[in-house]
Design an enzyme around this catalytic site. Sequence first.
Site, PDB file in Angstrom:
ATOM      1  N   GLY A  90      37.512  46.401  51.597  1.00  0.00           N
ATOM      2  CA  GLY A  90      37.079  47.727  51.154  1.00  0.00           C
ATOM      3  C   GLY A  90      38.188  48.436  50.392  1.00  0.00           C
ATOM      4  O   GLY A  90      39.080  47.784  49.830  1.00  0.00           O
ATOM      5  N   GLY A 118      40.221  46.445  40.322  1.00  0.00           N
ATOM      6  CA  GLY A 118      40.593  45.036  40.514  1.00  0.00           C
ATOM      7  C   GLY A 118      39.507  44.308  41.296  1.00  0.00           C
ATOM      8  O   GLY A 118      39.065  43.218  40.911  1.00  0.00           O
ATOM      9  N   HIS A 119      39.066  44.911  42.414  1.00  0.00           N
ATOM     10  CA  HIS A 119      37.976  44.286  43.192  1.00  0.00           C
ATOM     11  C   HIS A 119      36.709  44.184  42.344  1.00  0.00           C
ATOM     12  O   HIS A 119      36.003  43.174  42.377  1.00  0.00           O
ATOM     13  CB  HIS A 119      37.628  45.127  44.419  1.00  0.00           C
ATOM     14  CG  HIS A 119      38.730  45.280  45.421  1.00  0.00           C
ATOM     15  ND1 HIS A 119      39.418  46.453  45.604  1.00  0.00           N
ATOM     16  CD2 HIS A 119      39.251  44.388  46.294  1.00  0.00           C
ATOM     17  CE1 HIS A 119      40.318  46.296  46.551  1.00  0.00           C
ATOM     18  NE2 HIS A 119      40.236  45.055  46.990  1.00  0.00           N
ATOM     19  N   GLN A 166      45.032  40.114  60.619  1.00  0.00           N
ATOM     20  CA  GLN A 166      46.070  39.876  59.611  1.00  0.00           C
ATOM     21  C   GLN A 166      47.086  41.013  59.522  1.00  0.00           C
ATOM     22  O   GLN A 166      47.917  41.033  58.625  1.00  0.00           O
ATOM     23  CB  GLN A 166      45.443  39.565  58.247  1.00  0.00           C
ATOM     24  CG  GLN A 166      44.692  40.706  57.609  1.00  0.00           C
ATOM     25  CD  GLN A 166      43.877  40.244  56.395  1.00  0.00           C
ATOM     26  OE1 GLN A 166      42.864  39.576  56.542  1.00  0.00           O
ATOM     27  NE2 GLN A 166      44.329  40.590  55.201  1.00  0.00           N
ATOM     28  N   SER A 185      46.248  48.141  43.384  1.00  0.00           N
ATOM     29  CA  SER A 185      46.308  47.761  44.798  1.00  0.00           C
ATOM     30  C   SER A 185      45.802  48.927  45.624  1.00  0.00           C
ATOM     31  O   SER A 185      46.050  50.092  45.281  1.00  0.00           O
ATOM     32  CB  SER A 185      47.759  47.447  45.187  1.00  0.00           C
ATOM     33  OG  SER A 185      47.905  47.507  46.591  1.00  0.00           O
TER      34      SER A 185
END
Length: 282
Positions: free
Chosen positions: A34, A39-40, A64, A189
Amino acid sequence: MAGPRIVRKVKALRAAVAGWRRRRARIALVPTMGALHLGHLSLVRLAGRRADRVVVSIFVNPAQFAPHEDFATYPRTWTTDIAKLAAAGTDLVFAPTVAEVYPEGFATRIAPEGPAQAGLEDRFRPHFFGGVATVVAKLLIEAMPDIAVFGEKDYQQLQVVKRLARDLDLPVKIVGGQTVREQDGLALSSRNVYLSPDERRRAPTLIRVLGESAKAIKAGEPIESVLARGRSAITAAGFALDYLEARHAETLKPIASAKDGPIRLLVAAKLGATRLIDNLGV
Ligand code: PAF
């Protein structure tokens, strides 16, 4: 515009995928946590060009994150994520709960080696690739897509997932999507929102150093002297450098000379409290 269908259970995901398969549709999966940015969305659009149906998973994977990392505060932007996915062309969003992914008694973990032990991200985030490999293996087995798309921005992760799919004989093609950048070169990012205005101004140093280093290596300068200069430039810009390395683009093994390539340059550094990573092919 109709939004994507949202499912929270593995059983419902499997039923939807089975229906598409009966109609011989080609299926793509784009795994995400999410906090979606351009970028996604470029990965979702790439998936849409390569398949008939696009599934996007949204799951902030606790496995993670180390206890000191930002799991609790990781940006969660559900409503805008769904609106963006509707606009980018998504058929189904799989958004399981933590209990659906890791139910009571869950006791299996994938321990990736090879590119997952390259001494890059794994040196600073030792828990990371075990958590990524476990959740990605589950998602691939649950969705059984023909292709799965991952960003090149997380380059080591992309190589780990490619190796995982090959080693476990998963019938899926892992596709890398190009990094999307701001006008000044900073890689998009979800964590860029943590940067102060001053840090944001200094952040493009990373891609500038990667670009200059790639050029110098191509021109024949010895790799170690190029990297030493790059490391100094990054530190001089106020970063705490974790690594700047030249590695084989697939195995991520250290590389001594340009003839042992293809080479990928990889960098990770902290600006204040924010850790940034980036990479570039030579
Ligand atoms: O890159 C990410 O967002 C995550 O590591 C992934 C691949 C979705 C696994 O949780």
